[in-house]
Structure formats: structure tokens, C-alpha cells
Design an enzyme around this catalytic site. Structure first.
Site, PDB file in Angstrom:
ATOM      1  N   ARG A  59       0.853  -1.185   0.000  1.00  0.00           N
ATOM      2  CA  ARG A  59       0.000   0.000   0.000  1.00  0.00           C
ATOM      3  C   ARG A  59       0.891   1.238   0.000  1.00  0.00           C
ATOM      4  NH1 ARG A  59      -1.904   1.092   4.362  1.00  0.00           N
ATOM      5  NH2 ARG A  59      -1.362  -0.731   5.576  1.00  0.00           N
ATOM      6  N   TYR A 187      -1.392  -3.559  -6.838  1.00  0.00           N
ATOM      7  CA  TYR A 187      -1.171  -4.263  -5.583  1.00  0.00           C
ATOM      8  C   TYR A 187      -2.341  -4.119  -4.603  1.00  0.00           C
ATOM      9  CZ  TYR A 187       0.268  -5.508  -0.989  1.00  0.00           C
ATOM     10  OH  TYR A 187       0.268  -6.091   0.251  1.00  0.00           O
ATOM     11  N   LYS A 196      -9.498  -1.904   1.785  1.00  0.00           N
ATOM     12  CA  LYS A 196      -9.308  -0.729   2.647  1.00  0.00           C
ATOM     13  C   LYS A 196     -10.059   0.499   2.112  1.00  0.00           C
ATOM     14  CE  LYS A 196      -6.075  -3.018   4.991  1.00  0.00           C
ATOM     15  NZ  LYS A 196      -6.350  -3.722   6.234  1.00  0.00           N
ATOM     16  N   CYS A 240       1.690  -6.951  14.737  1.00  0.00           N
ATOM     17  CA  CYS A 240       1.279  -7.200  16.121  1.00  0.00           C
ATOM     18  C   CYS A 240       0.497  -8.501  16.283  1.00  0.00           C
ATOM     19  CB  CYS A 240       0.463  -6.027  16.648  1.00  0.00           C
ATOM     20  SG  CYS A 240       1.447  -4.549  16.922  1.00  0.00           S
ATOM     21  N   ASP A 265      -9.656  -8.996   9.681  1.00  0.00           N
ATOM     22  CA  ASP A 265      -9.145  -7.675   9.313  1.00  0.00           C
ATOM     23  C   ASP A 265     -10.135  -6.522   9.485  1.00  0.00           C
ATOM     24  OD1 ASP A 265      -6.937  -6.131   8.327  1.00  0.00           O
ATOM     25  OD2 ASP A 265      -7.953  -5.952   6.409  1.00  0.00           O
ATOM     26  N   ARG A 356       2.081 -11.941  -0.070  1.00  0.00           N
ATOM     27  CA  ARG A 356       0.712 -12.171   0.409  1.00  0.00           C
ATOM     28  C   ARG A 356       0.118 -13.490  -0.070  1.00  0.00           C
ATOM     29  NH1 ARG A 356      -1.717  -8.096   3.841  1.00  0.00           N
ATOM     30  NH2 ARG A 356      -0.179  -6.421   3.857  1.00  0.00           N
TER      31      ARG A 356
END
Length: 578
Positions: A59, A187, A196, A240, A265, A356
Site C-alpha cells: 500500500r 497491488y 481498505k 502485532c 481484518d 501475500r
């Protein structure tokens, strides 16, 4: 569609129906380009490897814009462009951008097909790779067209690869029109516009207008020994362990505590008739980071990846199987790296660090029986988390909703070497939404505060930190499947049972409140994991105040009040300690 075709001038237009026959044609189209290849049909049936341009691997936040007439409505944490100026600039790049290519029209639904919480979108693209990924990530084709019907109630998105020049790359969002234009990248989040762009940035604006929530959150269900499942949402910045937590193999499964995956997500949440916040996962697949994923870290996703998966920028073995750093086996001889070169260690990582996989969610062994429940699942707890070597304890509970919003708003992570090369730099990432909030973040905090007043049974709010380190620089907590022990305490707090002690920052478990049997962990380490040092938190106050100053008068008064309250509590605690 006609307007887009007039602008981009494709050789032909294909309306996608989402059928299997069409999918095979799209995959064949993808394979005609030299950047895609089919993997081992015996061990990885219907799996493909795609290699993106080396300048197009992530991104691009610095090229992502929120285009509002008033710059303050985009806020200080977003890149802003005037809507008319943005359209002028992008029209020049999109003019004739699809010459010699096919324009695919992709109608899709974010969320279960018949759920009232779901929303429709239409993406126009010239990339067969994008079409193949959208088919995995959303409910695509005829079902979406039927839902849209003759209405204008959908989010339009125009995407073209353009010439993949980073200097001619823009991802532009027009919140007032609920419109997305993207050019110059093939991408992930730059090109799969349902992800997103729609599901967070545009949906966030819709959610604020319509009184619901669109959050960068996993959704999991924790099943207790009596069979009752309690659902939780979790917001974590990158690196994380968010996906691993969502798909965790519980270390307490033998005691009857099992984790079910609803989403890894994004969560869309509305207040249900029962007074609880109900969440759906708007996505139909997982678009996850491959490096570091193994049977040890995420067994469920590793089992899911063996069919119907598109891999992006991973390495390939001589047996035509995917490989990446951290997969758990040594790199074989003859490995081909993500740039399609014969690999050796002098060439850096074999798989790109941001490589990915795109895999259907239904293939995960951990997928919840309720993952497509039309009414969503009731959320009892929100978990915020960051990567902190000191400061934040393993887990603590906010005093109330308003304090919990403050906890989310002050979320931060320390950078890892993989991210920037500078280790330990503290980055604020409120609610893990910094790159994904489609409007002024001060208004986003206000929306959270207002929602808390409207939800009859609001989720309890917690903060976790799996990454606390001891004096030797080693992690104090084992993480991964052992994190279920923390989820169990959260469940007990939700049910009014778990023991906790009050600290200036919130309620922390008492030493005996966590289920630690079977773990080789000393009482001293447990004390260190749960320690709240007022001196460490003084610096936190300084850093968070500096961050909040960006928002000026627009920052909600309640956030300032919580900052002052924390300051007072820390001062008192430091005085008592002295």
C-alpha cells in the site's frame, strides 16, 4: 460504466458474473501475462503465483488521498486533495489507460449476500489479477447485480494499472460522492478497492453518517467449556499478530476453550435489537502476509492455503510450491525468488517481506459456524493492542467506555527493523485506523464517544501487549496459542468474574487471575508482565498530548479530560510510591 469506458478507452468490456467458468477464463488471462504462473497441481490444486512489479509491492500511504472540499474535513493525519483538482489530475492519467486491454466490470457485495449490514460496490478494472482476487475477497458477480438492481446504492470504484509508474500513481477517495479512483498500482489495498478503500475509508464515512461503525478489527469467538461463545473485536497495528490471534489454535483447547474465526481484518458493526453491537466480516477471504506464517504461528491458515489460493510475491521451489522466510523449512536448492530469479542468500529475502496470500475464508479449519450470520455476531469486548517493549502491561481493562476510547486513541506501536530500519520509534496508531480513517480523526473519536452513549450494552474495552521484554531483551510472554489465557481473563471480566486490581491506567489482572498452569513462567516474570510503572507512563502522557495537539479545537473535550484524569492518577500513584 459507459462513462469509465469513454475515459479509459478499453478494447473490450466484460461484465463479470462470478461463475466458475468465468473464473477459469480470468485465471487463463492472468497466466498469459509472464508475471503469473500455476503452482503444483497435486499439492496446491487451483493455486497461482503472481509477481508484481518491483516498484509495486505494498500500500502506498503517501499516494493515498482523501478528497473533500474542506481540507479540515480530511484532517491532519490524511493526505488531502481538492476533489476537482484530484479529478482533473487523475482524468489525465486515466485517459486512454485501458487501450489494448479488457475493462472488467466487477459488481460485488461486502458482507454476506442477504445481510442488512452488507453493502454493494462496483469496481471497474483492467487487471485480471484484481478480478481473480476480488472473487475470493468479496461476493462477486450476479448475486451483487441482483442486490443492486436499479438502485444507485453502491460504491463505484475505477481502477487502472496505468503504466505502473510510482510517479503517476494515486489512490483517491471522494467521501461526499462515495467514489474511489485508483491508478498506477496493481497491488492489494491500492487495487482491490473493496478492501481498505471501500470497507474502511468510504464505509467509515457512511458509518458516521448512518450511526454504525466500520473498524480495522478482527472478530473472534471464544468458546467456553459450557459451549457458550463470546465474541470479541480486536484492533492491532501491523506486525502485532492480528491474523494469528484471529485464527489461533488455543493452548487451552483441552480445557474446553476454543477460538473461532469470524474475520481477520475488518468489522462492520450496528446496534442490534438486543442492545448489543452486532458485527459482520465484510470480506469473504483473507489477504494476509505470508512471511513468518508457519504451522507453529498459524496452523489454521497454513492448512487453508493448499487450494484455491493466489500467492503474491512469494518464492517458488523447484517443485513449484510456494516458499517464504519463516515457513518452517529451510530454503531448497533451486529456489526461485519473488523477482523470478534463481535465489541465493546474497540476493536478500527470497520472498518479498510483504508477500501475500489470498484465500477463501471458508477454507480455514477455525472458521466460525456464525461467520456468515446475517444479523452478525454480538460483540462483548473490544481489544486494542500495540507492540511495546516496556510501558504497557500484558493486559488491562478500561474503567468505562469513555476511558476505553481514550485507550484506543492513544494506541501506539514501536517500529521493528522490518518496518523502517529504525527500531523502537513509537508510532501512534489510534484504533489501528491511522492509514484507514476516511475523514478527520478528531471527528472519528467523537463518533466513538457518541456510539458509546447509544449502545445499551456496550462492549468492555481492553488493551493487550504480547511484546513486553525483560532486562535481557527477550519477550516475557510466549504469545501465539498461549494468548488464549488472556482472552479467558477478558471473558471472565465480561461475565463479572475475573479478578483485577485497580491501577492508574485501568484494571490489571491479579497475579493469580490468569490461568497459567502448564506454562513455564515464574511469579517474578508474571509480576513484570503486569507491572504499571508511573514513570514510564509520564512519557506516554507527553507523547500522546503532542499527538492530540495536531487536532486543535476539533479534538473532543472528553479526550482531553481523560488525559488530565490519567495525569492525576499517575501523579497520585507516584506520590504513594515515593
Amino acid at each position: 460504466m459507459e462513462e469509465s469506458a469513454r475515459l479509459t478507452k478499453p478494447d473490450r468490456v466484460v461484465y463479470c458474473d462470478g461463475s466458475e467458468a468465468e473464473n477459469q477464463r480470468i485465471l487463463e488471462e492472468m497466466l498469459r501475462d509472464t508475471d503469473s504462473t500455476q503452482l503444483n497441481e497435486k499439492t496446491y490444486p487451483d493455486c497461482y503465483l503472481h509477481r508484481s512489479s518491483p516498484n509495486d509491492v505494498a500500500r502506498t500511504e503517501h499516494l493515498t488521498f482523501i478528497c473533500t472540499p474542506n481540507k479540515d474535513d480530511a484532517g491532519p493525519t490524511n493526505n488531502w486533495m481538492d476533489p476537482d483538482a484530484a479529478k482533473f489530475k487523475l482524468r489525465v492519467l486515466l485517459d486512454g489507460a485501458m487501450r489494448g486491454r479488457t475493462m472488467y466490470v466487477v459488481p460485488y457485495i461486502m458482507g454476506p449476500v442477504d445481510s442488512p449490514l452488507s453493502k454493494a460496490g462496483v469496481e471497474v478494472t483492467d487487471s485480471p489479477y484484481v478480478v481473480a482476487n476480488m472473487r475470493i475477497m468479496a461476493r462477486m458477480g450476479k448475486v451483487a447485480l441482483e442486490r443492486i438492481g436499479n438502485s444507485r446504492d453502491f460504491v463505484p470504484g475505477l481502477h487502472s494499472l496505468g503504466d505502473l509508474d510510482p510517479m503517476r500513481r494515486y489512490i483517491a477517495h471522494f467521501p461526499e460522492e462515495k467514489l474511489i479512483w485508483s491508478v498506477g498500482s496493481g497491488y492489494g489495498g491500492n487495487a482491490l478497492l473493496g478492501k481498505k478503500c471501500f470497507a474502511l475509508r468510504i464505509a467509515g464515512v457512511m458509518a458516521r453518517e448512518q450511526g454504525w461503525m466500520a473498524e480495522h478489527m478482527l472478530i473472534l469467538g471464544l468458546e467456553a467449556p459450557d459451549g457458550k461463545v463470546t465474541y470479541m473485536g480486536g484492533a492491532f497495528p501491523s506486525a502485532c499478530g492480528k491474523t494469528n490471534l484471529a485464527m489461533m489454535v488455543s493452548a487451552l483447547e483441552s480445557q474446553g476453550y476454543r477460538v473461532w474465526t469470524v474475520g481477520d481484518d475488518i468489522a462492520w458493526m450496528k446496534i442490534g435489537d438486543d442492545g448489543y453491537l452486532h458485527a459482520i466480516n465484510p470480506e469473504a477471504g483473507f489477504f494476509g502476509v505470508a512471511p513468518g506464517t508457519s504451522m507453529a504461528t498459524n496452523r489454521n491458515v497454513m492448512e487453508a492455503l493448499h487450494k484455491n489460493t493466489i500467492f503474491t510475491n512469494v518464492a517458488m521451489t523447484p517443485e513449484r510450491e510456494p516458499w517464504w522466510e519463516g515457513i518452517g523449512v529451510e530454503p531448497p536448492k533451486g529456489l526461485i525468488n519473488w523477482k523470478n530469479e534463481r535465489w541465493d542468500s546474497s540476493k536478500g529475502p527470497a520472498a518479498h517481506p510483504n508477500a501475500r496470500y489470498t484465500v477463501p475464508a471458508r477454507q480455514s479449519p477455525s472458521i466460525s459456524p456464525k461467520w456468515e450470520a446475517l444479523e452478525g455476531v454480538p460483540i462483548s469486548a473490544f481489544i486494542f493492542g500495540g507492540r511495546r517493549a516496556r510501558v504497557a502491561p500484558l493486559v488491562y481493562e478500561a474503567f468505562a467506555w469513555q476511558h476505553g476510547v481514550f485507550v484506543g486513541a492513544t494506541m501506539a506501536s514501536e517500529t521493528t527493523a522490518a518496518a523502517t530500519g529504525n527500531v523502537g520509534i513509537v508510532r501512534r496508531d489510534p484504533m489501528a485506523m491511522l492509514p484507514f480513517c476516511g475523514y478527520n480523526m478528531a471527528d472519528y473519536f467523537r463518533h466513538w464517544l457518541e456510539m458509546g452513549k447509544r449502545i445499551p450494552h456496550p462492549p468492555k474495552i481492553f488493551h493487550v501487549n504480547w511484546f513486553r521484554k525483560g532486562a535481557d531483551g527477550k519477550f516475557l510472554w510466549p504469545g501465539f496459542g498461549e494468548n488464549v489465557r488472556v482472552l479467558k481473563w477478558i471473558l471472565e471480566r465480561v461475565e463479572g468474574r475475573g479478578r483485577g486490581r485497580e491501577t492508574p491506567i485501568g484494571f490489571v489482572p491479579t497475579r493469580n487471575a490468569l490461568t497459567l498452569d502448564g506454562l513455564n513462567i515464574s511469579p517474578k516474570t508474571v509480576d513484570e508482565l503486569l507491572q504499571v510503572d508511573p514513570e514510564d507512563w509520564e512519557q506516554e502522557l507527553v507523547d500522546s498530548k503532542e499527538f492530540f495537539q495536531k487536532f486543535g479545537e476539533r479534538l473532543p473535550r472528553e479526550i482531553r479530560e481523560e488525559h488530565e484524569k490519567l495525569s492525576g492518577r499517575l501523579e497520585s500513584a507516584a506520590g504513594v510510591a515515593r
